[in-house]
Design a protein around this motif. Structure first.
Motif, PDB file in Angstrom:
ATOM      1  N   SER A  32      25.777 -39.073 -52.279  1.00 25.88           N
ATOM      2  CA  SER A  32      26.996 -38.736 -51.549  1.00 25.88           C
ATOM      3  C   SER A  32      27.257 -37.236 -51.635  1.00 25.88           C
ATOM      4  CB  SER A  32      28.193 -39.500 -52.122  1.00 25.88           C
ATOM      5  OG  SER A  32      28.550 -38.966 -53.384  1.00 25.88           O
ATOM      6  N   ALA A  33      27.982 -36.731 -50.666  1.00 23.41           N
ATOM      7  CA  ALA A  33      28.338 -35.304 -50.673  1.00 23.41           C
ATOM      8  C   ALA A  33      29.078 -34.952 -51.961  1.00 23.41           C
ATOM      9  CB  ALA A  33      29.185 -34.966 -49.449  1.00 23.41           C
ATOM     10  N   LYS A  34      29.966 -35.816 -52.392  1.00 28.14           N
ATOM     11  CA  LYS A  34      30.729 -35.585 -53.622  1.00 28.14           C
ATOM     12  C   LYS A  34      29.804 -35.471 -54.840  1.00 28.14           C
ATOM     13  CE  LYS A  34      34.745 -37.372 -56.093  1.00 28.14           C
ATOM     14  NZ  LYS A  34      35.807 -38.379 -56.080  1.00 28.14           N
ATOM     15  N   GLU A  37      27.858 -32.134 -54.568  1.00 29.28           N
ATOM     16  CA  GLU A  37      28.743 -31.021 -54.927  1.00 29.28           C
ATOM     17  C   GLU A  37      28.921 -30.935 -56.438  1.00 29.28           C
ATOM     18  OE1 GLU A  37      31.700 -31.023 -51.023  1.00 29.28           O
ATOM     19  OE2 GLU A  37      32.050 -32.443 -52.653  1.00 29.28           O
ATOM     20  N   ARG A  67      25.317 -36.364 -43.498  1.00 32.22           N
ATOM     21  CA  ARG A  67      26.338 -36.213 -42.452  1.00 32.22           C
ATOM     22  C   ARG A  67      27.614 -35.571 -43.004  1.00 32.22           C
ATOM     23  NH1 ARG A  67      27.396 -37.839 -37.425  1.00 32.22           N
ATOM     24  NH2 ARG A  67      29.540 -38.233 -36.838  1.00 32.22           N
ATOM     25  N   VAL A  68      28.128 -36.077 -44.103  1.00 30.86           N
ATOM     26  CA  VAL A  68      29.384 -35.560 -44.660  1.00 30.86           C
ATOM     27  C   VAL A  68      29.192 -34.140 -45.189  1.00 30.86           C
ATOM     28  CG1 VAL A  68      31.115 -35.878 -46.483  1.00 30.86           C
ATOM     29  CG2 VAL A  68      30.287 -37.853 -45.171  1.00 30.86           C
ATOM     30  N   LEU A  69      28.122 -33.912 -45.933  1.00 32.08           N
ATOM     31  CA  LEU A  69      27.881 -32.594 -46.526  1.00 32.08           C
ATOM     32  C   LEU A  69      27.725 -31.510 -45.464  1.00 32.08           C
ATOM     33  CD1 LEU A  69      27.379 -31.317 -49.398  1.00 32.08           C
ATOM     34  CD2 LEU A  69      24.956 -31.460 -48.828  1.00 32.08           C
ATOM     35  N   THR A  70      26.913 -31.800 -44.443  1.00 32.66           N
ATOM     36  CA  THR A  70      26.676 -30.779 -43.419  1.00 32.66           C
ATOM     37  C   THR A  70      27.905 -30.563 -42.547  1.00 32.66           C
ATOM     38  OG1 THR A  70      25.619 -32.420 -41.974  1.00 32.66           O
ATOM     39  CG2 THR A  70      24.179 -31.100 -43.391  1.00 32.66           C
ATOM     40  N   ALA A  71      28.653 -31.620 -42.278  1.00 29.71           N
ATOM     41  CA  ALA A  71      29.880 -31.470 -41.485  1.00 29.71           C
ATOM     42  C   ALA A  71      30.930 -30.680 -42.251  1.00 29.71           C
ATOM     43  CB  ALA A  71      30.438 -32.839 -41.101  1.00 29.71           C
ATOM     44  N   LYS A  72      31.098 -30.976 -43.519  1.00 27.68           N
ATOM     45  CA  LYS A  72      32.120 -30.326 -44.339  1.00 27.68           C
ATOM     46  C   LYS A  72      31.890 -28.826 -44.475  1.00 27.68           C
ATOM     47  CE  LYS A  72      34.406 -30.749 -48.820  1.00 27.68           C
ATOM     48  NZ  LYS A  72      34.452 -31.533 -50.082  1.00 27.68           N
ATOM     49  N   TYR A  73      30.631 -28.422 -44.614  1.00 30.94           N
ATOM     50  CA  TYR A  73      30.318 -27.017 -44.871  1.00 30.94           C
ATOM     51  C   TYR A  73      29.631 -26.315 -43.700  1.00 30.94           C
ATOM     52  CZ  TYR A  73      31.599 -28.158 -49.628  1.00 30.94           C
ATOM     53  OH  TYR A  73      32.293 -28.559 -50.750  1.00 30.94           O
ATOM     54  N   PRO A  94      26.130 -34.618 -37.694  1.00 31.05           N
ATOM     55  CA  PRO A  94      27.366 -34.250 -36.996  1.00 31.05           C
ATOM     56  C   PRO A  94      27.021 -33.518 -35.696  1.00 31.05           C
ATOM     57  CG  PRO A  94      27.430 -33.548 -39.290  1.00 31.05           C
ATOM     58  CD  PRO A  94      26.035 -34.008 -39.012  1.00 31.05           C
TER      59      PRO A  94
END
Length: 144
Positions: A32-34, A37, A67-73, A94
């Protein structure tokens, strides 16, 4: 000096940092992105130094947090054509991030030269990465 940090490895997820203290890339984002990180923080690698995610292939243990990691940053994604098409088909990219093809001849990213080589695996078009770091160290990633 080059840093190579194995963040996660195995069937529960794969992710590696390659770079320096000021610029680097991730190979895969299989947690997960979390979690990614948090592991980068443990290694004292701030998120702003991550300039790209290079994806070996589309299996979940390599792309779970992509998806979450690349979208967030706003981190661009690099891979083979077959893998990028599979990621799009699976809706794992994304729509507002840069998607880039890496061919065998290679590209420059984060002060390193990164090229691909074909791997045999049950996926769309899996690749390994050959990397030459800014301080002329060479390494290869061939997962699964």
């Amino acid at each position: 000096m080059a840093r190579i940090c194995p963040l996660f490895s195995g069937s529960s997820g794969n992710c590696y940092y390659v770079g320096s203290a000021t610029a680097g890339i991730l190979i895969d984002a299989g947690r997960s992105a979390k979690q990614i990180e948090a592991k980068l923080k443990q290694w004292e690698i701030p998120m702003h130094v991550i300039q790209a995610v290079f994806v070996t292939h589309e299996h979940t243990d390599h792309v779970k947090g992509l998806r979450v990691l690349t979208a967030k940053y706003g981190i661009p994604v690099f891979s083979s054509l077959g893998t990028l098409q599979a990621l799009e088909r699976l809706e794992l990219l994304p729509s507002d991030i840069a998607i880039n093809l890496v061919e065998e001849r290679g590209i420059e990213c984060a002060g390193m030269w990164i090229s691909t080589f074909e791997i045999q695996h049950d996926c769309a078009q899996g690749v390994g990465f050959h990397i030459t770091t800014a301080d002329d160290r060479t390494l290869a990633f061939a997962t699964d």
